[in-house]
Write an enzyme that holds these catalytic residues in place. Structure first.
Site, PDB file in Angstrom:
ATOM      1  N   LEU A  93       0.822  -1.219   0.000  1.00 30.01           N
ATOM      2  CA  LEU A  93       0.000   0.000   0.000  1.00 30.01           C
ATOM      3  C   LEU A  93       0.847   1.256   0.000  1.00 30.01           C
ATOM      4  O   LEU A  93       0.446   2.299  -0.485  1.00 30.01           O
ATOM      5  CB  LEU A  93      -0.903   0.028   1.245  1.00 30.01           C
ATOM      6  N   GLY A  94       2.007   1.157   0.589  1.00 30.79           N
ATOM      7  CA  GLY A  94       2.870   2.336   0.657  1.00 30.79           C
ATOM      8  C   GLY A  94       4.164   2.039   1.379  1.00 30.79           C
ATOM      9  O   GLY A  94       4.355   0.948   1.920  1.00 30.79           O
ATOM     10  N   GLY A  96       6.824   3.759   4.158  1.00 32.23           N
ATOM     11  CA  GLY A  96       7.118   4.816   5.119  1.00 32.23           C
ATOM     12  C   GLY A  96       8.612   4.926   5.325  1.00 32.23           C
ATOM     13  O   GLY A  96       9.388   4.227   4.684  1.00 32.23           O
ATOM     14  N   GLY A  97       9.006   5.790   6.224  1.00 32.31           N
ATOM     15  CA  GLY A  97      10.418   5.994   6.484  1.00 32.31           C
ATOM     16  C   GLY A  97      11.098   4.769   7.051  1.00 32.31           C
ATOM     17  O   GLY A  97      12.276   4.531   6.800  1.00 32.31           O
ATOM     18  N   PHE A  98      10.363   3.985   7.807  1.00 37.90           N
ATOM     19  CA  PHE A  98      10.993   2.845   8.490  1.00 37.90           C
ATOM     20  C   PHE A  98      10.312   1.516   8.210  1.00 37.90           C
ATOM     21  O   PHE A  98      10.535   0.542   8.903  1.00 37.90           O
ATOM     22  CB  PHE A  98      11.038   3.106   9.992  1.00 37.90           C
ATOM     23  N   GLY A  99       9.473   1.483   7.218  1.00 39.08           N
ATOM     24  CA  GLY A  99       8.820   0.211   6.913  1.00 39.08           C
ATOM     25  C   GLY A  99       7.826   0.330   5.776  1.00 39.08           C
ATOM     26  O   GLY A  99       7.508   1.430   5.332  1.00 39.08           O
ATOM     27  N   LYS A 119       1.838  -2.919   8.745  1.00 34.38           N
ATOM     28  CA  LYS A 119       3.073  -2.128   8.591  1.00 34.38           C
ATOM     29  C   LYS A 119       4.222  -2.955   9.148  1.00 34.38           C
ATOM     30  O   LYS A 119       4.228  -3.300  10.334  1.00 34.38           O
ATOM     31  CB  LYS A 119       2.920  -0.832   9.375  1.00 34.38           C
ATOM     32  N   ASP A 217       3.934  15.222  13.970  1.00 33.99           N
ATOM     33  CA  ASP A 217       4.311  15.012  12.563  1.00 33.99           C
ATOM     34  C   ASP A 217       3.075  15.063  11.667  1.00 33.99           C
ATOM     35  O   ASP A 217       2.855  14.188  10.830  1.00 33.99           O
ATOM     36  CB  ASP A 217       5.040  13.673  12.422  1.00 33.99           C
TER      37      ASP A 217
HETATM   38  N1  LIG Z   1      -4.138   1.853   7.664  1.00 38.54           N
HETATM   39  C1  LIG Z   1      -3.769   2.076   6.424  1.00 38.54           C
HETATM   40  N2  LIG Z   1      -4.623   1.840   5.423  1.00 38.54           N
HETATM   41  C2  LIG Z   1      -4.262   2.072   4.137  1.00 38.54           C
HETATM   42  N3  LIG Z   1      -3.063   2.530   3.767  1.00 38.54           N
HETATM   43  C3  LIG Z   1      -2.162   2.786   4.720  1.00 38.54           C
HETATM   44  C4  LIG Z   1      -2.455   2.559   6.088  1.00 38.54           C
HETATM   45  N4  LIG Z   1      -1.369   2.917   6.814  1.00 38.54           N
HETATM   46  C5  LIG Z   1      -0.446   3.334   5.938  1.00 38.54           C
HETATM   47  N5  LIG Z   1      -0.905   3.258   4.684  1.00 38.54           N
HETATM   48  C6  LIG Z   1      -0.187   3.629   3.450  1.00 38.54           C
HETATM   49  O1  LIG Z   1       1.182   3.350   3.603  1.00 38.54           O
HETATM   50  C7  LIG Z   1       1.940   4.542   3.456  1.00 38.54           C
HETATM   51  C8  LIG Z   1       3.140   4.502   4.377  1.00 38.54           C
HETATM   52  O2  LIG Z   1       2.692   4.667   5.691  1.00 38.54           O
HETATM   53  P1  LIG Z   1       3.667   4.961   6.880  1.00 38.54           P
HETATM   54  O3  LIG Z   1       2.850   5.354   8.051  1.00 38.54           O
HETATM   55  O4  LIG Z   1       4.592   3.824   7.048  1.00 38.54           O
HETATM   56  O5  LIG Z   1       4.570   6.088   6.334  1.00 38.54           O
HETATM   57  P2  LIG Z   1       4.363   7.659   6.154  1.00 38.54           P
HETATM   58  O6  LIG Z   1       3.568   8.197   7.283  1.00 38.54           O
HETATM   59  O7  LIG Z   1       3.839   7.932   4.784  1.00 38.54           O
HETATM   60  O8  LIG Z   1       5.849   8.123   6.219  1.00 38.54           O
HETATM   61  P3  LIG Z   1       6.724   8.353   7.486  1.00 38.54           P
HETATM   62  O9  LIG Z   1       6.547   7.221   8.407  1.00 38.54           O
HETATM   63  O10 LIG Z   1       8.055   8.408   6.907  1.00 38.54           O
HETATM   64  O11 LIG Z   1       6.256   9.648   8.051  1.00 38.54           O
HETATM   65  C9  LIG Z   1       0.975   5.665   3.766  1.00 38.54           C
HETATM   66  O12 LIG Z   1       1.373   6.861   3.155  1.00 38.54           O
HETATM   67  C10 LIG Z   1      -0.311   5.130   3.237  1.00 38.54           C
HETATM   68  O13 LIG Z   1      -0.445   5.383   1.861  1.00 38.54           O
END
Ligand SMILES: Nc1ncnc2c1ncn2[C@@H]1O[C@H](COP(=O)(O)OP(=O)(O)OP(=O)(O)O)[C@@H](O)[C@H]1O
Length: 607
Positions: A93-94, A96-99, A119, A217
């Site tokens: 789905l996406g 993030g910085g650490f996963g 995640k 954040d």
């Molecule tokens: N509960 C969820 N349902 C659907 N998509 C999700 C969910 N949680 C995260 N995602 C998707 O995964 C991506 C990465 O999420 P994550 O929280 O790991 O990183 P981030 O917030 O984008 O970055 P960072 O952690 O670096 O601030 C999100 O931008 C979102 O698109």
């Protein structure tokens, strides 16, 4: 006549056969009906009573204690692997910085329904582990319809594998939906406004907790949208509870900070264990000591005698009057980094400055020619006659110069660092405002460097470039981190929502790139010019102009340099929902009054 009493039918009077017949014929149905009825009544009475009791006791419980969040479920790693088809890229789905985050189909028997978001922490990241634990600590405790709920977790201490299981948010994050135009639904103003209110509600909820929780954040990629585009706040990796109560009185007249009452309290949240299943306790009676100090805004910036070197650039950006040289084009190239084609900037700005210089030279020489062409007599007469004309010319010049100066100083003041001290990491950080992916990719390569700022690996460094409040950037002093940091970030997010632009954006007509590149500065400029409407996204449908302008005004309130001048999140919500009167523009941003140019008054007098 004495009334005759009817002889009561006594069994003795009745023939044995008749008596027997009556009892056998009448009694059983009567008795059973009576018994049945009485049983029914007593049972229903009992039921009603117990129901009433239960309801009243439930009411007492709900009014005194908040509903308890169901405990988090611990999943085995293999369950999550199966649910995500071995964390297949199709389910991603996406990032993030650490996963990475994967869509998962859990077996029906598991809590949290079938579809979830998983995640998975990239292994070997200490900072990532810390954030994961923090996230689990907070999200596991927070229970609000405006916060993405954590369903469970998985941990494998031996192999340091951690995973968090969230409720699925079908429409992904706001960054993708709005800025990458993945959700055409968000061109509808009503939806966008609802997102703004939802996020305000979520943050207001966090700040209203005891002790208040600071998200730390807030940005579009941390706002997730469900199937119906309801917005929820996610990512509590940098969240914290406020450990200090600061009450500030501002002298309305001078706009000076008069006094600060600092209540140093122990945090009510007790981090009993830093393992992924940390327990969060609430202290009953925190010890409180109160000290009263007087500070000036200057002191606030350099609290405890600490020179906030890392923050200097930001204060400049906030119009703190940072000096330094640096031409506009240098500034833009530095600031926007690789996003801007250097050649283009160089070419256009050079061409522009060349042509304008040529024009000026031409004009001046024409005027000089004209002036020299006059003989002394003519000069005398025409001097008077043309005084007005000359004045007008000077007035023009003055205006132009002033405009140029303000533009330049604004750019200089907006500068990250007009000096050479700008580091590549701070450029990285800026870039996050342009595109989250770039920053994420860079950050992934240096995972254990700071989450934000990219300057230090101190975990107290918080926030994301462009969204982080000036006092929170590089805040090694935790006293600087307050709810007002979230308010600032919310202000940026609100501008992004209304304009449909990133905080740093180089799109749009070439002539306006420089003007509009910094969303916050552009908004301030438009406010001064009384043209706020220009900031509104042109692609919006069914726009409520009044509501959009209200949002910009609220955002500008939130973006004030001094945290004490920013409204509370409760007030923000009140202003947006109409529960409070709409905000005024901050004094320094009110459209400038009529020019005070002296000729004007003299001309008026003459008339
Ligand atoms: N509960 C969820 N349902 C659907 N998509 C999700 C969910 N949680 C995260 N995602 C998707 O995964 C991506 C990465 O999420 P994550 O929280 O790991 O990183 P981030 O917030 O984008 O970055 P960072 O952690 O670096 O601030 C999100 O931008 C979102 O698109």
């Amino acid at each position: 006549m004495p009334s005759r009493a009817l002889p009561s039918p006594s069994p003795a009077n009745l023939p044995p056969s008749t008596h027997h017949e009556t009892t056998t014929r009448i009694s059983p149905p009567l008795i059973s009906a009576a018994v049945g009825l009485s049983l029914f009544f007593t049972l229903s009475l009992c039921f009603c009573k117990s129901n009433r009791k239960r309801r009243s006791s439930a009411a007492v419980v709900s009014s005194s204690t908040p509903p308890q969040k169901p405990p988090l479920q611990e999943f085995s790693y293999s369950t999550l692997r199966r649910a995500t088809a071995s964390f297949s890229p199709e389910n991603k789905l996406g990032q993030g910085g650490f996963g990475s985050v994967f869509r998962g189909d859990l077996p029906r028997s598991s809590i949290g329904g079938s579809v979830v978001a998983v995640k998975v922490m990239d292994s070997g990241s200490l900072q990532g582990e810390r954030e994961f634990q923090n996230e689990l600590l907070f999200a596991g405790k927070l229970d609000s319809p405006r916060v993405v709920s954590v369903v469970g977790f998985s941990r494998d201490r031996k192999r340091r594998r951690l995973a968090l299981v969230y409720e699925m948010m079908e429409n992904g994050n706001l960054q993708d939906a709005l800025l990458h135009r993945k959700a055409p639904e968000l061109t509808e103003w009503k939806r966008r406004f609802r997102v703004a209110v939802d996020v305000a509600r979520g943050i207001e909820h966090l700040h209203g907790l005891n002790p208040p929780v600071i998200h730390g954040d807030l940005k579009p990629s941390n706002v997730l949208l469900d199937r119906g585009f309801n917005a929820k706040i996610a990512d509590f990796g940098l969240a914290r509870v406020r450990s200090e109560q600061v009450t500030v009185t501002v002298n309305d007249e001078s706009n000076d900070v008069e006094s600060v009452m600092t209540n140093t309290t122990e945090s009510n949240f007790e981090f009993a264990d830093q393992s992924p299943v940390s327990v969060c306790k609430v202290n009953e009676s925190p010890e409180t000591t109160a000290t009263s100090v007087s500070v000036s805004p200057e002191m606030e910036v350099k609290r405890n005698g600490k020179e906030m070197e890392n923050r200097d650039w930001w204060w400049k950006q906030e119009g703190g009057g940072g000096g330094g040289g640096g031409k506009v084009e240098d500034y833009v190239t530095q600031w926007i980094g690789s996003e801007v084609k250097k050649e283009w900037i160089a070419e256009t700005s050079e061409a522009a400055s060349l042509s304008s210089a040529k024009m000026e030279k031409k004009k001046s020489s024409k005027r000089l020619e004209w002036w020299l062409s006059l003989d002394e007599e003519d000069k005398k007469t025409k001097k008077k006659k043309n005084r007005r004309m000359v004045r007008e010319w000077w007035k023009d010049e003055y205006r132009k110069k002033k405009k140029k100066n303000t533009l330049e100083s604004e750019f200089q003041s907006d500068d990250v660092s007009s000096s050479n001290s700008i580091t590549s990491s701070s450029i990285d950080w800026w870039l996050d405002g342009l595109s989250g992916e770039q920053w994420r990719a860079r950050r992934k390569n240096s995972r254990d460097s700071a989450k934000s700022c990219g300057v230090s690996s101190t975990p107290s460094m918080r926030g994301t470039m462009c969204y982080v409040a000036p006092e929170c950037c590089g805040a090694n002093n935790i006293d600087d981190v307050s709810e007002k940091c979230d308010v600032y970030s919310y202000g940026v997010l609100l501008l992004v929502l209304v304009s449909g632009r990133r905080p740093l954006d180089v799109s749009g007509p070439a002539s306006e790139i420089i003007q509009r590149a910094n969303l916050m500065s552009w908004a301030r400029k438009l406010a001064r010019g009384g043209r706020l409407g220009e900031l509104v996204d042109e692609k919006l449908q069914c726009l409520d102009q009044e509501q959009a302008v209200l949002c910009i005004k609220v955002a500008l309130q939130c973006l004030q340099r001094s945290p004490v001048s920013r409204p509370s999140m409760k007030d923000v919500l009140g202003m947006l929902t109409g529960a409070m009167s709409p905000p005024e523009l901050p004094r320094e941003l009110s459209p400038s009054p009529q020019s005070q140019f002296p000729f004007k008054t003299r001309r008026k007098q003459r008339r």
